[in-house]
Design an enzyme around this catalytic site. Structure first.
Site, PDB file in Angstrom:
ATOM      1  N   ARG A 177       0.812  -1.233   0.000  1.00  0.00           N
ATOM      2  CA  ARG A 177       0.000   0.000   0.000  1.00  0.00           C
ATOM      3  C   ARG A 177       0.838   1.273   0.000  1.00  0.00           C
ATOM      4  O   ARG A 177       0.365   2.340   0.397  1.00  0.00           O
ATOM      5  CB  ARG A 177      -0.973   0.020   1.176  1.00  0.00           C
TER       6      ARG A 177
ATOM      7  N   LYS B  81       3.950  11.721 -11.264  1.00  0.00           N
ATOM      8  CA  LYS B  81       3.205  10.766 -12.098  1.00  0.00           C
ATOM      9  C   LYS B  81       4.035   9.504 -12.279  1.00  0.00           C
ATOM     10  O   LYS B  81       5.225   9.574 -12.610  1.00  0.00           O
ATOM     11  CB  LYS B  81       2.955  11.362 -13.478  1.00  0.00           C
TER      12      LYS B  81
ATOM     13  N   GLU C 127      12.613  17.835 -24.606  1.00  0.00           N
ATOM     14  CA  GLU C 127      11.798  18.284 -23.468  1.00  0.00           C
ATOM     15  C   GLU C 127      12.316  19.621 -22.929  1.00  0.00           C
ATOM     16  O   GLU C 127      11.537  20.453 -22.459  1.00  0.00           O
ATOM     17  CB  GLU C 127      11.787  17.246 -22.341  1.00  0.00           C
TER      18      GLU C 127
ATOM     19  N   LYS D 120       9.329  22.880 -14.996  1.00  0.00           N
ATOM     20  CA  LYS D 120       8.359  21.821 -14.695  1.00  0.00           C
ATOM     21  C   LYS D 120       7.853  21.977 -13.248  1.00  0.00           C
ATOM     22  O   LYS D 120       6.661  21.854 -12.972  1.00  0.00           O
ATOM     23  CB  LYS D 120       8.989  20.441 -14.888  1.00  0.00           C
TER      24      LYS D 120
ATOM     25  N   GLU E 128      -3.172  17.850 -12.599  1.00  0.00           N
ATOM     26  CA  GLU E 128      -3.449  18.056 -14.017  1.00  0.00           C
ATOM     27  C   GLU E 128      -4.904  18.416 -14.295  1.00  0.00           C
ATOM     28  O   GLU E 128      -5.602  17.747 -15.046  1.00  0.00           O
ATOM     29  CB  GLU E 128      -3.034  16.814 -14.841  1.00  0.00           C
TER      30      GLU E 128
ATOM     31  N   ARG F   9      -1.250  22.350 -15.950  1.00  0.00           N
ATOM     32  CA  ARG F   9      -0.279  21.279 -16.153  1.00  0.00           C
ATOM     33  C   ARG F   9      -0.387  20.660 -17.541  1.00  0.00           C
ATOM     34  O   ARG F   9       0.578  20.117 -18.061  1.00  0.00           O
ATOM     35  CB  ARG F   9      -0.470  20.201 -15.083  1.00  0.00           C
TER      36      ARG F   9
ATOM     37  N   ASN G   4       2.124  19.105 -21.935  1.00  0.00           N
ATOM     38  CA  ASN G   4       1.947  18.170 -23.061  1.00  0.00           C
ATOM     39  C   ASN G   4       2.135  18.832 -24.416  1.00  0.00           C
ATOM     40  O   ASN G   4       1.796  18.242 -25.441  1.00  0.00           O
ATOM     41  CB  ASN G   4       0.556  17.524 -22.997  1.00  0.00           C
TER      42      ASN G   4
ATOM     43  N   HIS H 157       2.968  16.790 -27.385  1.00  0.00           N
ATOM     44  CA  HIS H 157       2.781  15.381 -27.015  1.00  0.00           C
ATOM     45  C   HIS H 157       1.577  14.718 -27.663  1.00  0.00           C
ATOM     46  O   HIS H 157       1.570  13.498 -27.818  1.00  0.00           O
ATOM     47  CB  HIS H 157       2.706  15.231 -25.497  1.00  0.00           C
TER      48      HIS H 157
ATOM     49  N   HIS I  23       3.070  11.491 -29.120  1.00  0.00           N
ATOM     50  CA  HIS I  23       2.661  10.153 -28.675  1.00  0.00           C
ATOM     51  C   HIS I  23       2.065   9.359 -29.825  1.00  0.00           C
ATOM     52  O   HIS I  23       2.286   8.152 -29.942  1.00  0.00           O
ATOM     53  CB  HIS I  23       1.618  10.255 -27.554  1.00  0.00           C
TER      54      HIS I  23
ATOM     55  N   HIS J 277      10.528   8.626 -27.481  1.00  0.00           N
ATOM     56  CA  HIS J 277       9.618   9.623 -26.921  1.00  0.00           C
ATOM     57  C   HIS J 277      10.089  11.048 -27.271  1.00  0.00           C
ATOM     58  O   HIS J 277       9.322  11.849 -27.815  1.00  0.00           O
ATOM     59  CB  HIS J 277       9.534   9.428 -25.412  1.00  0.00           C
TER      60      HIS J 277
HETATM   61  N1  LIG Z   1       6.179  10.419 -15.190  1.00  0.00           N
HETATM   62  C1  LIG Z   1       6.270  11.469 -15.990  1.00  0.00           C
HETATM   63  O1  LIG Z   1       5.832  12.564 -15.656  1.00  0.00           O
HETATM   64  C2  LIG Z   1       6.947  11.314 -17.304  1.00  0.00           C
HETATM   65  C3  LIG Z   1       7.275  12.442 -18.045  1.00  0.00           C
HETATM   66  C4  LIG Z   1       7.960  12.266 -19.242  1.00  0.00           C
HETATM   67  C5  LIG Z   1       8.281  11.000 -19.684  1.00  0.00           C
HETATM   68  N2  LIG Z   1       7.931   9.921 -18.944  1.00  0.00           N
HETATM   69  C6  LIG Z   1       8.274   8.565 -19.384  1.00  0.00           C
HETATM   70  O2  LIG Z   1       9.699   8.451 -19.459  1.00  0.00           O
HETATM   71  C7  LIG Z   1      10.007   7.446 -20.413  1.00  0.00           C
HETATM   72  C8  LIG Z   1      11.126   7.946 -21.290  1.00  0.00           C
HETATM   73  O3  LIG Z   1      12.255   8.217 -20.478  1.00  0.00           O
HETATM   74  P1  LIG Z   1      13.735   8.040 -21.032  1.00  0.00           P
HETATM   75  O4  LIG Z   1      13.868   8.763 -22.295  1.00  0.00           O
HETATM   76  O5  LIG Z   1      14.661   8.325 -19.930  1.00  0.00           O
HETATM   77  O6  LIG Z   1      13.750   6.494 -21.438  1.00  0.00           O
HETATM   78  P2  LIG Z   1      14.494   5.216 -20.849  1.00  0.00           P
HETATM   79  O7  LIG Z   1      14.253   5.077 -19.402  1.00  0.00           O
HETATM   80  O8  LIG Z   1      14.119   4.094 -21.738  1.00  0.00           O
HETATM   81  O9  LIG Z   1      16.029   5.570 -21.048  1.00  0.00           O
HETATM   82  C9  LIG Z   1      16.532   5.701 -22.353  1.00  0.00           C
HETATM   83  C10 LIG Z   1      17.711   4.741 -22.570  1.00  0.00           C
HETATM   84  O10 LIG Z   1      18.867   5.286 -21.957  1.00  0.00           O
HETATM   85  C11 LIG Z   1      19.443   4.351 -21.063  1.00  0.00           C
HETATM   86  N3  LIG Z   1      20.062   5.123 -19.998  1.00  0.00           N
HETATM   87  C12 LIG Z   1      19.444   5.942 -19.111  1.00  0.00           C
HETATM   88  N4  LIG Z   1      20.354   6.591 -18.385  1.00  0.00           N
HETATM   89  C13 LIG Z   1      21.575   6.192 -18.790  1.00  0.00           C
HETATM   90  C14 LIG Z   1      22.911   6.530 -18.436  1.00  0.00           C
HETATM   91  N5  LIG Z   1      23.183   7.468 -17.521  1.00  0.00           N
HETATM   92  N6  LIG Z   1      23.925   5.880 -19.070  1.00  0.00           N
HETATM   93  C15 LIG Z   1      23.653   4.968 -20.054  1.00  0.00           C
HETATM   94  N7  LIG Z   1      22.421   4.629 -20.451  1.00  0.00           N
HETATM   95  C16 LIG Z   1      21.393   5.245 -19.836  1.00  0.00           C
HETATM   96  C17 LIG Z   1      18.303   3.446 -20.665  1.00  0.00           C
HETATM   97  O11 LIG Z   1      18.754   2.189 -20.245  1.00  0.00           O
HETATM   98  C18 LIG Z   1      17.527   3.363 -21.980  1.00  0.00           C
HETATM   99  O12 LIG Z   1      18.105   2.421 -22.829  1.00  0.00           O
HETATM  100  C19 LIG Z   1       8.740   7.133 -21.177  1.00  0.00           C
HETATM  101  O13 LIG Z   1       8.235   5.905 -20.712  1.00  0.00           O
HETATM  102  C20 LIG Z   1       7.800   8.263 -20.779  1.00  0.00           C
HETATM  103  O14 LIG Z   1       6.440   7.872 -20.792  1.00  0.00           O
HETATM  104  C21 LIG Z   1       7.283  10.049 -17.766  1.00  0.00           C
HETATM  105 ZN   LIG Z   2       7.527  13.963 -22.675  1.00  0.00          ZN
END
Ligand SMILES: NC(=O)c1ccc[n+]([C@@H]2O[C@H](COP(=O)([O-])OP(=O)(O)OC[C@H]3O[C@@H](n4cnc5c(N)ncnc54)[C@H](O)[C@@H]3O)[C@@H](O)[C@H]2O)c1
Ligand SMILES: [Zn+2]
Length: 356
Positions: A114, A136, A178, A221, A231, A235, A239, A242, A246, A258
């Site tokens: 929980r 989120k 971003e 942010k 949101e 907020r 997007n 996006h 997306h 992304h």
């Molecule tokens: N929660 C939120 O508010 C929010 C906002 C924006 C995006 N997201 C989510 O975030 C995700 C995208 O994030 P991302 O671009 O970081 O993707 P990711 O987590 O897949 O990382 C991208 C790649 O980089 C590698 N990596 C990360 N850090 C590294 C480092 N320091 N050294 C070597 N390799 C490294 C990872 O293993 C992966 O292969 C999506 O799922 C998206 O929906 C969430």
């Molecule tokens: Zn994004």
């Protein structure tokens, strides 16, 4: 030793700090004020590079890297490993990785027994400036991205800039999309610094420059989510790009990253805004130039049909009651949300921003 930037974040149930600096991981427990045991969740790329730097932890759960593993099946395997390691409510889940690890680990922290304490250690630029702030969390379903999740505020966020040195350059560029978005939403100074090349950075740039960029982008942010934590209004402006992005990601079967989808989406949002008379057409060119300087795509690949992209927009949950919502631009730093855009206008934009 470079100094530390602390950005306080206030949310409906409390407050925490985002720390931005070099070499934070070796003093993780101290910086994040963690007293109990630590369960570290990381992925197969980041774990081997950085997990051993995080000091004493009770268990390390390593998930396979990649968006395709942001699933309930992965969540289940993490629950299994936490139980096997005897992790209870005294423990803190620490996410060490990109946005995928942060979203999955956050959902685990929100639901395991929980809910237990949660700390984010983002290691991708995208996770630092976007995913790790705002609370989120969640996973994808076969029907679409981020369809299951929870709001889970961390007790601390440690953006250790040193980790960016191992981030692949294409991933760094994706994060810059971003950063550009944040400049467009609420910080014209940030956008202009990118535009004049002051902040034309790579993951190998001096730590001090990266730290300023990251801290400035996080502050945008932070300010937006503080104003609208669940949101309900402002907020949604986060997007920007996006709705288009997306949909392109989805139609590509997630071959488009992304951040790359967001880059294409920012161009599309500017085109649509100009088409509807809200901004000058030159804004699209300015955005394209900034994105191109960061080696980001500015056109939607011609192989994706505008109609297919339009359809995909409807499976994105960020639409209010069956209607699509678009974030449009009046100028740099001046954006607004509207649900009132005709299909023909969207299709015209999709066609216009496709590569020949
Ligand atoms: N929660 C939120 O508010 C929010 C906002 C924006 C995006 N997201 C989510 O975030 C995700 C995208 O994030 P991302 O671009 O970081 O993707 P990711 O987590 O897949 O990382 C991208 C790649 O980089 C590698 N990596 C990360 N850090 C590294 C480092 N320091 N050294 C070597 N390799 C490294 C990872 O293993 C992966 O292969 C999506 O799922 C998206 O929906 C969430
Ligand atoms: Zn994004």
């Amino acid at each position: 030793m470079l100094d530390l930037t602390q950005l306080p974040v206030t949310h409906p149930t409390g407050q925490y700090a985002v720390l931005v600096g070099a070499d934070l991981l070796p003093n993780l427990a101290e910086h994040a004020h963690i007293r109990g045991p630590i369960a570290l969740i990381t992925d197969s790329n980041v774990g081997p590079l950085h997990a051993s730097r995080c000091g004493e932890v009770v268990c390390v759960v390593t998930i396979p890297a990649g968006e395709q593993h942001k699933t309930l099946a992965t969540v289940q395997t993490i629950y299994d490993e936490l139980l096997a390691a005897g992790i209870d409510r005294e423990a803190t889940v620490v996410a060490l990785g990109g946005g995928v690890v942060g979203d999955v680990a956050g959902f685990v922290a929100a639901t395991y027994m929980r809910g237990i304490d949660f700390v984010q250690c983002p290691t991708s630029l995208l996770a630092m400036v976007d995913a790790s702030v705002g609370g989120k969390t969640g996973v994808d379903l076969p029907q679409g991205k981020n369809l299951v999740g929870a709001f889970k505020q961390p007790t601390a966020v440690l953006a250790d800039i040193t980790t960016l040195q191992t981030l692949p350059s294409a991933e760094f560029a994706a994060g810059m999309a971003e950063v550009v978005k944040h400049g467009l939403i609420n910080n014209s100074d940030l956008f202009e610094r990118l535009e004049i090349g002051d902040w034309r950075l790579t993951n190998q740039s001096p730590i001090g420059n990266l730290k300023s960029l990251v801290a400035t982008a996080i502050a945008v942010k932070r300010d937006v989510v503080q104003e609208d934590p669940f949101e309900q209004g402002r907020r949604a402006t986060l997007n920007l790009g996006h709705t288009f992005g997306h949909a392109v990601e989805q139609v590509s079967g997630y071959r488009v990253r992304h951040g790359e989808g967001v880059a294409m989406g920012l161009v599309a949002a500017a085109h649509l805004s100009a088409q509807l008379g809200y901004c000058d057409a030159v804004l699209q060119s300015r955005i394209e130039a900034v994105l191109q300087a960061q080696h980001l795509p500015t056109h939607i690949p011609a192989e994706f049909e505008p109609k297919a992209i339009y359809q995909a927009m409807f499976s994105d949950k960020k639409k209010a009651s069956g209607k699509l919502r678009f974030i449009l631009l009046r100028d740099v730093g001046d954006v607004f949300v509207t649900g009132d855009v005709a299909e023909t206008a969207v299709l015209a934009t999709l066609t216009a921003v496709q590569s020949a």
